[in-house]
Design an enzyme around this catalytic site. Structure first.
Site, PDB file in Angstrom:
ATOM      1  N   PRO A 246      33.366  42.601  31.433  1.00  0.00           N
ATOM      2  CA  PRO A 246      31.929  42.875  31.499  1.00  0.00           C
ATOM      3  C   PRO A 246      31.362  43.001  32.917  1.00  0.00           C
ATOM      4  O   PRO A 246      31.771  42.283  33.824  1.00  0.00           O
ATOM      5  CB  PRO A 246      31.298  41.683  30.785  1.00  0.00           C
ATOM      6  CG  PRO A 246      32.345  40.638  30.725  1.00  0.00           C
ATOM      7  CD  PRO A 246      33.663  41.345  30.723  1.00  0.00           C
ATOM      8  N   ASN A 247      30.421  43.916  33.021  1.00  0.00           N
ATOM      9  CA  ASN A 247      29.642  44.203  34.236  1.00  0.00           C
ATOM     10  C   ASN A 247      30.414  44.987  35.294  1.00  0.00           C
ATOM     11  O   ASN A 247      29.820  45.411  36.289  1.00  0.00           O
ATOM     12  CB  ASN A 247      29.074  42.901  34.850  1.00  0.00           C
ATOM     13  CG  ASN A 247      28.096  42.225  33.904  1.00  0.00           C
ATOM     14  OD1 ASN A 247      27.092  42.819  33.518  1.00  0.00           O
ATOM     15  ND2 ASN A 247      28.399  41.006  33.491  1.00  0.00           N
TER      16      ASN A 247
ATOM     17  N   ARG B  93      26.115  46.811  41.574  1.00  0.00           N
ATOM     18  CA  ARG B  93      26.115  45.374  41.265  1.00  0.00           C
ATOM     19  C   ARG B  93      26.477  44.545  42.502  1.00  0.00           C
ATOM     20  O   ARG B  93      27.607  44.641  42.996  1.00  0.00           O
ATOM     21  CB  ARG B  93      27.143  45.111  40.163  1.00  0.00           C
ATOM     22  CG  ARG B  93      27.336  43.666  39.843  1.00  0.00           C
ATOM     23  CD  ARG B  93      28.587  43.436  39.014  1.00  0.00           C
ATOM     24  NE  ARG B  93      28.682  42.044  38.643  1.00  0.00           N
ATOM     25  CZ  ARG B  93      29.755  41.465  38.146  1.00  0.00           C
ATOM     26  NH1 ARG B  93      30.847  42.182  37.949  1.00  0.00           N
ATOM     27  NH2 ARG B  93      29.758  40.198  37.845  1.00  0.00           N
TER      28      ARG B  93
ATOM     29  N   TYR C 208      30.797  42.629  45.701  1.00  0.00           N
ATOM     30  CA  TYR C 208      31.789  43.505  45.054  1.00  0.00           C
ATOM     31  C   TYR C 208      32.024  44.833  45.782  1.00  0.00           C
ATOM     32  O   TYR C 208      32.878  45.616  45.352  1.00  0.00           O
ATOM     33  CB  TYR C 208      31.376  43.761  43.598  1.00  0.00           C
ATOM     34  CG  TYR C 208      31.342  42.482  42.781  1.00  0.00           C
ATOM     35  CD1 TYR C 208      32.520  41.792  42.498  1.00  0.00           C
ATOM     36  CD2 TYR C 208      30.138  41.946  42.330  1.00  0.00           C
ATOM     37  CE1 TYR C 208      32.496  40.604  41.784  1.00  0.00           C
ATOM     38  CE2 TYR C 208      30.105  40.758  41.601  1.00  0.00           C
ATOM     39  CZ  TYR C 208      31.288  40.096  41.335  1.00  0.00           C
ATOM     40  OH  TYR C 208      31.265  38.917  40.624  1.00  0.00           O
TER      41      TYR C 208
ATOM     42  N   ASN D 283      41.195  42.679  34.957  1.00  0.00           N
ATOM     43  CA  ASN D 283      40.093  41.937  35.578  1.00  0.00           C
ATOM     44  C   ASN D 283      39.201  41.464  34.426  1.00  0.00           C
ATOM     45  O   ASN D 283      38.391  42.234  33.913  1.00  0.00           O
ATOM     46  CB  ASN D 283      39.304  42.808  36.555  1.00  0.00           C
ATOM     47  CG  ASN D 283      38.268  41.979  37.296  1.00  0.00           C
ATOM     48  OD1 ASN D 283      37.884  40.887  36.856  1.00  0.00           O
ATOM     49  ND2 ASN D 283      37.798  42.479  38.421  1.00  0.00           N
TER      50      ASN D 283
ATOM     51  N   ALA E  50      33.707  37.887  33.885  1.00  0.00           N
ATOM     52  CA  ALA E  50      33.221  36.543  33.509  1.00  0.00           C
ATOM     53  C   ALA E  50      34.058  35.909  32.398  1.00  0.00           C
ATOM     54  O   ALA E  50      34.118  34.673  32.299  1.00  0.00           O
ATOM     55  CB  ALA E  50      31.755  36.618  33.090  1.00  0.00           C
TER      56      ALA E  50
ATOM     57  N   GLU F 245      46.549  39.343  36.718  1.00  0.00           N
ATOM     58  CA  GLU F 245      45.101  39.082  36.723  1.00  0.00           C
ATOM     59  C   GLU F 245      44.564  39.478  38.090  1.00  0.00           C
ATOM     60  O   GLU F 245      45.142  39.089  39.117  1.00  0.00           O
ATOM     61  CB  GLU F 245      44.863  37.588  36.466  1.00  0.00           C
ATOM     62  CG  GLU F 245      43.391  37.193  36.530  1.00  0.00           C
ATOM     63  CD  GLU F 245      43.195  35.675  36.367  1.00  0.00           C
ATOM     64  OE1 GLU F 245      44.174  34.957  36.030  1.00  0.00           O
ATOM     65  OE2 GLU F 245      42.064  35.223  36.590  1.00  0.00           O
TER      66      GLU F 245
ATOM     67  N   HIS G  99      40.990  40.031  40.687  1.00  0.00           N
ATOM     68  CA  HIS G  99      39.561  39.854  40.962  1.00  0.00           C
ATOM     69  C   HIS G  99      39.242  40.547  42.276  1.00  0.00           C
ATOM     70  O   HIS G  99      40.031  40.479  43.232  1.00  0.00           O
ATOM     71  CB  HIS G  99      39.195  38.372  41.049  1.00  0.00           C
ATOM     72  CG  HIS G  99      39.471  37.653  39.776  1.00  0.00           C
ATOM     73  ND1 HIS G  99      38.660  37.759  38.678  1.00  0.00           N
ATOM     74  CD2 HIS G  99      40.506  36.861  39.403  1.00  0.00           C
ATOM     75  CE1 HIS G  99      39.176  37.049  37.689  1.00  0.00           C
ATOM     76  NE2 HIS G  99      40.301  36.503  38.098  1.00  0.00           N
TER      77      HIS G  99
ATOM     78  N   ARG H  17      33.588  30.770  45.537  1.00  0.00           N
ATOM     79  CA  ARG H  17      32.242  31.010  45.003  1.00  0.00           C
ATOM     80  C   ARG H  17      31.753  29.803  44.185  1.00  0.00           C
ATOM     81  O   ARG H  17      32.229  28.695  44.385  1.00  0.00           O
ATOM     82  CB  ARG H  17      32.252  32.330  44.213  1.00  0.00           C
ATOM     83  CG  ARG H  17      32.679  33.519  45.086  1.00  0.00           C
ATOM     84  CD  ARG H  17      32.700  34.815  44.301  1.00  0.00           C
ATOM     85  NE  ARG H  17      31.372  35.131  43.787  1.00  0.00           N
ATOM     86  CZ  ARG H  17      31.141  36.010  42.801  1.00  0.00           C
ATOM     87  NH1 ARG H  17      32.155  36.661  42.255  1.00  0.00           N
ATOM     88  NH2 ARG H  17      29.921  36.236  42.384  1.00  0.00           N
TER      89      ARG H  17
END
Ligand code: DQA
Length: 142
Positions: free
Chosen positions: A10-11, A18, A23, A74, A77, A98, A100, A107
């Site tokens: 998502p996103n 964003r 990012y 990725n 969330a 995985e 990111h 963070r």
């Protein structure tokens, strides 16, 4: 040519607009291009997908498991709380990387735990869009 799926949660479809400070400025279409061009260099036929829907992502992971397709994921969330995505990842029969864009460890504390990491072959985080290049290069070495 071997098939690799790059799946995004998502996103991530909103890359570019964003939180560019976190990012970066490359948009989703740019990410797709980077993945496909990197795939071409490595001899992979890369398919890139993005969804905001947990059920759709789980369905894609089931299909990857059924066909033993390597996955760069990725989970966005979902990384931090989706046991459904984790359980789907656990069924994969080919490597799972995985990725990111940011480094979640630097963070907010809710980003420090990944429920996916324990079922991934490995994790690459914090290199911006290059995290995807590195993930595909890692797959090529496996
Ligand atoms: C992310 C990090 C996650 O914490 C966040 O929810 C995202 C993107 C990353 O690529 O840095 O959506 O997975």
């Amino acid at each position: 040519m071997s098939v690799v799926w790059v799946l995004n949660g998502p996103n991530l479809g909103r890359l570019g607009s964003r939180e560019p400070d976190v990012y970066g400025s490359v948009d989703y279409a740019g990410l797709v291009t980077v993945c496909q061009e990197t795939g071409k260099e490595l001899g992979f036929d890369v398919e890139v997908r993005q969804t905001d829907d947990e059920a759709e992502l789980v369905g894609w992971l089931h299909a990857a498991a059924d066909d033993a397709i390597p996955v760069v994921l990725n989970p966005a969330a979902f990384t931090h709380y989706s046991y459904a995505v984790r359980d789907a990842c656990a069924q994969l029969r080919a490597p799972l990387i995985e990725v990111h864009i940011s480094n979640p460890a630097t963070r907010e504390s809710f980003r420090h735990n990944s429920v996916i990491a324990g079922v991934a072959t490995g994790t690459i985080a914090g290199f911006g869009i290059n995290s995807y290049r590195l993930a595909l290069a890692a797959l090529a070495r496996l």
